[in-house]
Design a protein around this motif. Structure first.
Motif, PDB file in Angstrom:
ATOM      1  N   GLY A 177       0.823  -1.207   0.000  1.00 50.21           N
ATOM      2  CA  GLY A 177       0.000   0.000   0.000  1.00 50.21           C
ATOM      3  C   GLY A 177       0.857   1.257   0.000  1.00 50.21           C
ATOM      4  O   GLY A 177       2.084   1.227  -0.135  1.00 50.21           O
ATOM      5  N   ALA A 178       0.189   2.367   0.159  1.00 50.16           N
ATOM      6  CA  ALA A 178       0.864   3.669   0.153  1.00 50.16           C
ATOM      7  C   ALA A 178       1.009   4.192   1.573  1.00 50.16           C
ATOM      8  O   ALA A 178       0.244   3.822   2.484  1.00 50.16           O
ATOM      9  CB  ALA A 178       0.073   4.672  -0.692  1.00 50.16           C
ATOM     10  N   ILE A 211      -2.660  12.762  11.792  1.00 53.07           N
ATOM     11  CA  ILE A 211      -2.481  14.081  12.414  1.00 53.07           C
ATOM     12  C   ILE A 211      -3.351  14.149  13.646  1.00 53.07           C
ATOM     13  O   ILE A 211      -4.576  13.910  13.582  1.00 53.07           O
ATOM     14  CB  ILE A 211      -2.854  15.218  11.440  1.00 53.07           C
ATOM     15  CG1 ILE A 211      -2.006  15.137  10.164  1.00 53.07           C
ATOM     16  CG2 ILE A 211      -2.658  16.569  12.103  1.00 53.07           C
ATOM     17  CD1 ILE A 211      -2.721  14.522   9.000  1.00 53.07           C
ATOM     18  N   VAL A 212      -2.735  14.459  14.775  1.00 53.01           N
ATOM     19  CA  VAL A 212      -3.440  14.614  16.042  1.00 53.01           C
ATOM     20  C   VAL A 212      -3.408  16.094  16.400  1.00 53.01           C
ATOM     21  O   VAL A 212      -2.337  16.682  16.607  1.00 53.01           O
ATOM     22  CB  VAL A 212      -2.808  13.765  17.150  1.00 53.01           C
ATOM     23  CG1 VAL A 212      -3.553  13.981  18.475  1.00 53.01           C
ATOM     24  CG2 VAL A 212      -2.804  12.292  16.774  1.00 53.01           C
ATOM     25  N   GLN A 213      -4.559  16.710  16.468  1.00 52.08           N
ATOM     26  CA  GLN A 213      -4.698  18.129  16.816  1.00 52.08           C
ATOM     27  C   GLN A 213      -5.412  18.220  18.146  1.00 52.08           C
ATOM     28  O   GLN A 213      -6.588  17.876  18.250  1.00 52.08           O
ATOM     29  CB  GLN A 213      -5.482  18.852  15.713  1.00 52.08           C
ATOM     30  CG  GLN A 213      -5.733  20.324  15.988  1.00 52.08           C
ATOM     31  CD  GLN A 213      -6.582  20.959  14.904  1.00 52.08           C
ATOM     32  OE1 GLN A 213      -6.821  20.359  13.851  1.00 52.08           O
ATOM     33  NE2 GLN A 213      -7.058  22.162  15.161  1.00 52.08           N
ATOM     34  N   GLU A 214      -4.703  18.671  19.178  1.00 53.74           N
ATOM     35  CA  GLU A 214      -5.292  18.732  20.505  1.00 53.74           C
ATOM     36  C   GLU A 214      -4.848  20.006  21.200  1.00 53.74           C
ATOM     37  O   GLU A 214      -3.768  20.535  20.938  1.00 53.74           O
ATOM     38  CB  GLU A 214      -4.875  17.512  21.331  1.00 53.74           C
ATOM     39  CG  GLU A 214      -3.387  17.289  21.407  1.00 53.74           C
ATOM     40  CD  GLU A 214      -3.049  15.989  22.106  1.00 53.74           C
ATOM     41  OE1 GLU A 214      -3.976  15.382  22.679  1.00 53.74           O
ATOM     42  OE2 GLU A 214      -1.873  15.586  22.081  1.00 53.74           O
ATOM     43  N   GLY A 215      -5.717  20.515  22.082  1.00 55.97           N
ATOM     44  CA  GLY A 215      -5.407  21.742  22.778  1.00 55.97           C
ATOM     45  C   GLY A 215      -6.401  22.024  23.874  1.00 55.97           C
ATOM     46  O   GLY A 215      -7.350  21.271  24.106  1.00 55.97           O
ATOM     47  N   THR A 228      -4.839  10.645   6.665  1.00 51.05           N
ATOM     48  CA  THR A 228      -4.852  10.947   5.238  1.00 51.05           C
ATOM     49  C   THR A 228      -4.606   9.681   4.421  1.00 51.05           C
ATOM     50  O   THR A 228      -4.121   8.662   4.936  1.00 51.05           O
ATOM     51  CB  THR A 228      -3.778  11.993   4.895  1.00 51.05           C
ATOM     52  OG1 THR A 228      -2.495  11.441   5.198  1.00 51.05           O
ATOM     53  CG2 THR A 228      -3.978  13.268   5.703  1.00 51.05           C
ATOM     54  N   ARG A 229      -4.911   9.757   3.124  1.00 49.21           N
ATOM     55  CA  ARG A 229      -4.706   8.616   2.230  1.00 49.21           C
ATOM     56  C   ARG A 229      -3.311   8.616   1.623  1.00 49.21           C
ATOM     57  O   ARG A 229      -2.938   7.661   0.947  1.00 49.21           O
ATOM     58  CB  ARG A 229      -5.753   8.647   1.114  1.00 49.21           C
ATOM     59  CG  ARG A 229      -7.165   8.437   1.607  1.00 49.21           C
ATOM     60  CD  ARG A 229      -8.142   8.466   0.443  1.00 49.21           C
ATOM     61  NE  ARG A 229      -9.495   8.167   0.882  1.00 49.21           N
ATOM     62  CZ  ARG A 229     -10.347   9.079   1.321  1.00 49.21           C
ATOM     63  NH1 ARG A 229      -9.952  10.342   1.383  1.00 49.21           N
ATOM     64  NH2 ARG A 229     -11.567   8.736   1.700  1.00 49.21           N
ATOM     65  N   ALA A 230      -2.546   9.703   1.823  1.00 51.32           N
ATOM     66  CA  ALA A 230      -1.178   9.805   1.302  1.00 51.32           C
ATOM     67  C   ALA A 230      -0.334  10.553   2.322  1.00 51.32           C
ATOM     68  O   ALA A 230      -0.841  11.105   3.307  1.00 51.32           O
ATOM     69  CB  ALA A 230      -1.155  10.513  -0.056  1.00 51.32           C
TER      70      ALA A 230
END
Length: 378
Positions: free
Chosen positions: A306-307, A312-316, A366-368
């Motif tokens: 696969g690719a 991405i983890v965005q926390e605050g 994401t897919r890439a």
């Protein structure tokens, strides 16, 4: 065969020798004729009269012509010269025995500055200086000098010889010196850089915007400045903020000088958040399969399935003033797989920095592979 010299259409006599020197100088190509001719007369009085006639021609200008055997072999016309030809020197010397025969050797020196009769501008030189000082706009200083064709009016060539105004600059000074005798034109132009182009109808002006805190702790924006020109009043009115937020507005107009001074005070909307932080984590993952070695000394074989993708983890966390603050939007909302938002219970006994607390955590896949970017302020 005799060489007969003519100056200004008048014959000067037969030459004994001629030396022509052509030299390029700062003002153009200079040409000099040094002639030696023999002047003879039947009497001493007639000889002195011929010498006096040559002396009268000193300092005058006229075309030079040299003829031999009835044909012209060399010319230097006034139409081909910016200055001259001009007779600069007349020197007669007595060789001793020739005095009894009433003969003298006369040295004539003619000088001229040649020109191209087809070009109005013969020479144009300029220097460009850039100056920058701390706290002041940069300036360009252009000094130039143009030599023109004989008979040209320097004022008629100012529009084509003066330097064009550079983009995002304005001309603050320009001085000209016209020399009709040369003829020549000297100029000095100073251009100042402007940060933005002036609006239509405004000749000059500026304004300053500052943030201040009043005695009540409120944040105010103070905008003050001036404008000159036909559109000065309209430009000052364009800076006035909307009516609900205006605390004070003052506009003073001088119709004689077309100057408008303005000052506006605007109350800024207070931020609901006392503080907050946010962190963003990028994790790129590849799926790899290591196949066993088939023999001794054989290289291993690794296969990627696969690719690659990035998680991405965005926390605050953010603390509100009188209410809970809404979390910022997810930066990768199209690929979000997990979203968690938590609001604290605003108990009365809790301090202000712990009463209205908002926590958030967004997970996107994401897919890439995605390039990591720094987080933004919530």
């Amino acid at each position: 065969m005799n060489l007969d010299l003519s100056f200004g259409g008048q014959p000067c006599g037969s030459l004994e020798s001629l030396a022509v020197q052509v030299q390029a100088g700062p003002d153009g190509i200079a040409e000099e004729w040094r002639c030696i001719l023999r002047v003879a007369a039947s009497t001493a009085a007639a000889l002195e009269q011929q010498l006096a006639q040559l002396e009268i021609l000193r300092g005058t200008e006229g075309s030079l012509s040299l003829a031999a055997g009835g044909g012209v072999v060399r010319t230097l016309a006034t139409a081909d010269c910016r200055q001259g030809p001009r007779l600069m020197l007349v020197s007669a010397r007595d060789d001793g025995p020739g005095q009894a025969l009433n003969r003298r050797a006369v040295v004539l020196v003619f000088t001229a500055l040649r020109q191209d009769a087809l070009q109005a501008v013969q020479q144009h030189t300029l220097t460009l200086s850039a100056e920058g000082r701390a706290g002041q706009p940069s300036r360009l200083l252009v000094r130039g000098r143009a030599l023109l064709r004989r008979g040209e009016n320097p004022a008629a060539h100012e529009a084509t010889l003066l330097p064009a105004l550079p983009a995002r600059h304005r001309r603050v000074r320009c001085s000209l010196t016209r020399d009709t005798a040369q003829p020549a034109l000297e100029y000095e132009c100073e251009d100042e850089e402007v940060f933005t182009a002036l609006p239509a109808g405004v000749d000059d002006g500026h304004y300053v915007s500052a943030l201040i805190q009043d005695e009540q702790g409120r944040i105010q924006r103070v905008t003050s400045g001036f404008f000159t020109g036909l559109g000065a009043l309209a430009q000052a009115r364009a800076l006035q903020p909307a009516a609900p937020a205006v605390l004070a507005a003052a506009v003073r107009e001088n119709p004689f000088s077309r100057r408008v001074d303005c000052e506006f005070r605007e109350l800024l909307h207070e931020d609901d958040a006392l503080g907050g932080t946010e962190a963003v984590t990028f994790t790129t993952t590849r799926r790899l399969v290591d196949h066993p070695v088939l023999g001794v000394g054989q290289p291993s074989w690794r296969q990627e399935v696969g690719a690659a993708f990035t998680e991405i983890v965005q926390e605050g966390v953010a603390v509100g003033r009188d209410r809970h603050v809404s979390p910022p939007p997810c930066r990768f909302a199209a690929d979000i797989v997990e979203r968690r938002v938590q609001y604290s219970v605003p108990l009365a006994h809790l301090p202000a920095d712990r009463r209205f607390v908002t926590n958030w955590r967004f997970v996107s896949r994401t897919r890439a592979e995605t390039v990591a970017t720094p987080p933004e302020k919530p």
